[in-house]
Design a protein around this motif. Structure first.
Motif, PDB file in Angstrom:
ATOM      1  N   TYR A 101       0.826  -1.203   0.000  1.00 35.79           N
ATOM      2  CA  TYR A 101       0.000   0.000   0.000  1.00 35.79           C
ATOM      3  C   TYR A 101       0.865   1.260   0.000  1.00 35.79           C
ATOM      4  N   GLY A 102       1.925   1.230   0.797  1.00 34.96           N
ATOM      5  CA  GLY A 102       2.813   2.387   0.874  1.00 34.96           C
ATOM      6  C   GLY A 102       3.550   2.647  -0.429  1.00 34.96           C
ATOM      7  N   PHE A 103       3.858   1.596  -1.154  1.00 37.90           N
ATOM      8  CA  PHE A 103       4.557   1.749  -2.431  1.00 37.90           C
ATOM      9  C   PHE A 103       3.619   2.320  -3.495  1.00 37.90           C
ATOM     10  N   LEU A 104       2.355   1.879  -3.458  1.00 44.52           N
ATOM     11  CA  LEU A 104       1.373   2.349  -4.444  1.00 44.52           C
ATOM     12  C   LEU A 104       0.947   3.792  -4.164  1.00 44.52           C
ATOM     13  N   GLU A 105       0.918   4.180  -2.904  1.00 41.89           N
ATOM     14  CA  GLU A 105       0.533   5.543  -2.529  1.00 41.89           C
ATOM     15  C   GLU A 105       1.610   6.138  -1.599  1.00 41.89           C
ATOM     16  N   PRO A 106       2.768   6.446  -2.161  1.00 41.95           N
ATOM     17  CA  PRO A 106       3.906   6.889  -1.322  1.00 41.95           C
ATOM     18  C   PRO A 106       3.695   8.279  -0.731  1.00 41.95           C
ATOM     19  N   GLU A 107       4.192   8.453   0.508  1.00 38.22           N
ATOM     20  CA  GLU A 107       4.179   9.753   1.173  1.00 38.22           C
ATOM     21  C   GLU A 107       5.488   9.920   1.924  1.00 38.22           C
ATOM     22  N   LEU A 108       6.046  11.088   1.862  1.00 35.01           N
ATOM     23  CA  LEU A 108       7.279  11.341   2.605  1.00 35.01           C
ATOM     24  C   LEU A 108       6.987  11.454   4.097  1.00 35.01           C
ATOM     25  N   PRO A 109       7.820  10.849   4.944  1.00 40.94           N
ATOM     26  CA  PRO A 109       7.609  10.928   6.391  1.00 40.94           C
ATOM     27  C   PRO A 109       7.702  12.372   6.889  1.00 40.94           C
ATOM     28  N   GLU A 110       6.953  12.662   7.959  1.00 41.88           N
ATOM     29  CA  GLU A 110       7.027  13.969   8.602  1.00 41.88           C
ATOM     30  C   GLU A 110       7.912  13.871   9.850  1.00 41.88           C
ATOM     31  N   ALA A 111       8.472  14.992  10.253  1.00 43.20           N
ATOM     32  CA  ALA A 111       9.323  15.054  11.448  1.00 43.20           C
ATOM     33  C   ALA A 111      10.261  13.850  11.551  1.00 43.20           C
ATOM     34  N   PRO A 112      11.050  13.560  10.498  1.00 45.63           N
ATOM     35  CA  PRO A 112      11.858  12.330  10.487  1.00 45.63           C
ATOM     36  C   PRO A 112      12.916  12.259  11.585  1.00 45.63           C
ATOM     37  N   LEU A 113      13.544  13.392  11.909  1.00 43.68           N
ATOM     38  CA  LEU A 113      14.643  13.347  12.878  1.00 43.68           C
ATOM     39  C   LEU A 113      14.147  12.967  14.272  1.00 43.68           C
ATOM     40  N   GLY A 165      17.659   3.496   6.311  1.00 43.91           N
ATOM     41  CA  GLY A 165      16.896   3.757   5.092  1.00 43.91           C
ATOM     42  C   GLY A 165      16.125   5.059   5.145  1.00 43.91           C
ATOM     43  N   LEU A 166      15.560   5.398   6.305  1.00 45.09           N
ATOM     44  CA  LEU A 166      14.803   6.640   6.432  1.00 45.09           C
ATOM     45  C   LEU A 166      15.709   7.858   6.296  1.00 45.09           C
ATOM     46  N   VAL A 167      16.933   7.723   6.743  1.00 43.02           N
ATOM     47  CA  VAL A 167      17.900   8.799   6.503  1.00 43.02           C
ATOM     48  C   VAL A 167      18.079   9.000   5.002  1.00 43.02           C
ATOM     49  N   LEU A 168      18.142   7.865   4.266  1.00 44.69           N
ATOM     50  CA  LEU A 168      18.277   7.931   2.808  1.00 44.69           C
ATOM     51  C   LEU A 168      17.040   8.560   2.174  1.00 44.69           C
ATOM     52  N   VAL A 169      15.856   8.199   2.670  1.00 47.94           N
ATOM     53  CA  VAL A 169      14.611   8.794   2.173  1.00 47.94           C
ATOM     54  C   VAL A 169      14.630  10.301   2.381  1.00 47.94           C
ATOM     55  N   TYR A 170      15.052  10.702   3.559  1.00 46.93           N
ATOM     56  CA  TYR A 170      15.102  12.127   3.921  1.00 46.93           C
ATOM     57  C   TYR A 170      16.079  12.888   3.015  1.00 46.93           C
ATOM     58  N   LEU A 171      17.208  12.243   2.686  1.00 47.15           N
ATOM     59  CA  LEU A 171      18.225  12.917   1.878  1.00 47.15           C
ATOM     60  C   LEU A 171      17.867  12.960   0.397  1.00 47.15           C
ATOM     61  N   THR A 172      17.213  11.883  -0.098  1.00 37.06           N
ATOM     62  CA  THR A 172      16.917  11.794  -1.534  1.00 37.06           C
ATOM     63  C   THR A 172      15.539  12.312  -1.899  1.00 37.06           C
ATOM     64  N   GLY A 173      14.593  12.260  -0.934  1.00 41.13           N
ATOM     65  CA  GLY A 173      13.222  12.675  -1.232  1.00 41.13           C
ATOM     66  C   GLY A 173      12.436  11.628  -1.997  1.00 41.13           C
ATOM     67  N   ILE A 174      12.953  10.408  -2.116  1.00 39.16           N
ATOM     68  CA  ILE A 174      12.246   9.323  -2.828  1.00 39.16           C
ATOM     69  C   ILE A 174      11.337   8.617  -1.840  1.00 39.16           C
ATOM     70  N   ALA A 175      10.044   8.906  -1.890  1.00 39.21           N
ATOM     71  CA  ALA A 175       9.097   8.384  -0.894  1.00 39.21           C
ATOM     72  C   ALA A 175       8.936   6.871  -0.975  1.00 39.21           C
ATOM     73  N   GLN A 176       9.072   6.295  -2.180  1.00 39.25           N
ATOM     74  CA  GLN A 176       8.874   4.848  -2.328  1.00 39.25           C
ATOM     75  C   GLN A 176       9.880   4.028  -1.522  1.00 39.25           C
ATOM     76  N   LEU A 177      11.027   4.635  -1.230  1.00 37.75           N
ATOM     77  CA  LEU A 177      12.037   3.909  -0.453  1.00 37.75           C
ATOM     78  C   LEU A 177      11.507   3.499   0.923  1.00 37.75           C
ATOM     79  N   ASP A 178      10.593   4.283   1.466  1.00 39.66           N
ATOM     80  CA  ASP A 178      10.000   3.971   2.769  1.00 39.66           C
ATOM     81  C   ASP A 178       9.275   2.629   2.715  1.00 39.66           C
ATOM     82  N   ALA A 179       8.493   2.422   1.650  1.00 42.62           N
ATOM     83  CA  ALA A 179       7.753   1.166   1.493  1.00 42.62           C
ATOM     84  C   ALA A 179       8.689   0.000   1.193  1.00 42.62           C
ATOM     85  N   VAL A 180       9.727   0.274   0.399  1.00 40.49           N
ATOM     86  CA  VAL A 180      10.701  -0.786   0.094  1.00 40.49           C
ATOM     87  C   VAL A 180      11.375  -1.266   1.374  1.00 40.49           C
TER      88      VAL A 180
END
Length: 298
Positions: A101-113, A165-180
């Motif tokens: 579900y997260g991969f099909l409807e990706p969203e960037l995490p909030e307040a990641p740190l 991985g979430l650090v990578l998501v935060y740095l790249t802005g690729i939301a799908q990485l969260d689901a992966v």
């Protein structure tokens, strides 16, 4: 008795630790909305359930033998460990669903740190407690407690991967990485669940004790069987903290019952010194039953 009481105390404390860690991970997920952190929190929910199952199994396994179960309740811990493995696999399947579900409807995490910091603190707690469970589980020969500790270490590995991985998501802005990441966590958990089930089934199937312990048992019998002819058909099995040993002891046909019994008592006493929590059964046979194999004394 001291080890027994300590085992119960640790099993009880494990439930409290699981609840604290679960609370921290739920806060991290709530702050970020991350699918990966949600999957991590879901695995901690399983940790709480497994802690409850382990506590019940440890208490049940320590009940004395009775007419219904004359060999004791020790295998209850293996059933517990199998249940833990099954629940781990169920959690992995739920996480996989959320990952899709997260991969099909990706969203960037909030307040990641902030979320990462809280999750990291929960992981440190898990690392420390997992080591306590594994070490004491091995010392007390408690399959349920050791399985619980191994699952916690799987949780730790998963969380470390999620955080990186979430650090990578935060740095790249690729939301799908969260689901992966959530999917990779699920696969790791599936492997862990299978390992727990496989080891526990071995205990339910009366697996023999390790080779090094078998060697000690044979040496003790050989050294202390003076007066007998041979010992054969030596069998061992592990049931929780108990080790069961049985074998046939061949003695001269003219030997008195008293003398044969004295040899058995001597062997049993030395085996109890060499192997903790052991149940021994010796079948005495006359010399015509000798197989000239196993441990030849004379």
């Amino acid at each position: 008795m001291a080890i027994t009481n300590k085992t119960l105390a640790i099993a009880s404390a494990s439930l409290l630790v699981g609840l604290v860690v679960l609370g921290l991970k739920l806060v991290a997920w709530w702050m970020t909305g991350s699918v990966a952190l949600y999957s991590d929190a879901l695995e901690s929910t399983v940790n709480v359930v497994t802690a409850i199952v382990a506590l019940i199994a440890v208490r049940l396994a320590q009940r004395p033998a009775d007419a219904a179960l004359p060999y004791g309740y020790h295998k209850a811990e293996y059933f517990s460990a199998v249940m833990v493995g099954v629940m781990i696999i169920v959690a992995a399947m739920l996480i996989l669903r959320e990952a899709v579900y997260g991969f099909l409807e990706p969203e960037l995490p909030e307040a990641p740190l902030q979320g990462l910091a809280i999750s990291a603190f929960a992981t440190i707690i898990n690392v420390v407690w997992a080591q306590v469970l594994i070490r004491h589980g091995r010392k007390a020969r408690s399959p349920a407690m050791e399985a619980d500790g191994k699952h916690l270490m799987t949780d730790v590995i998963s969380t470390v991967g999620v955080l990186a991985g979430l650090v990578l998501v935060y740095l790249t802005g690729i939301a799908q990485l969260d689901a992966v990441l959530a999917g990779l966590v699920a696969l790791n958990i599936l492997w862990s669940g299978w390992g727990v089930i496989r080891e526990s089934v071995g205990g339910l199937m009366d697996v023999a004790v390790p080779q090094d312990i078998q060697k000690v048992i044979r040496e003790v019998i050989a050294i202390n069987a003076e007066g007998a002819i041979e010992a054969h058909d030596i069998r061992t099995r592990q049931a929780g903290r108990l080790t069961f040993i049985d074998f046939h002891l061949v003695v001269p046909g003219a030997m008195s019952v008293d003398n044969a019994h004295e040899i058995c008592d001597r062997i049993e006493a030395k085996l109890r010194e060499a192997v903790k929590d052991v149940q021994i059964t010796i079948h005495v046979e006359p010399e015509q039953k000798a197989k000239h194999s196993g441990i030849v004394v004379l």
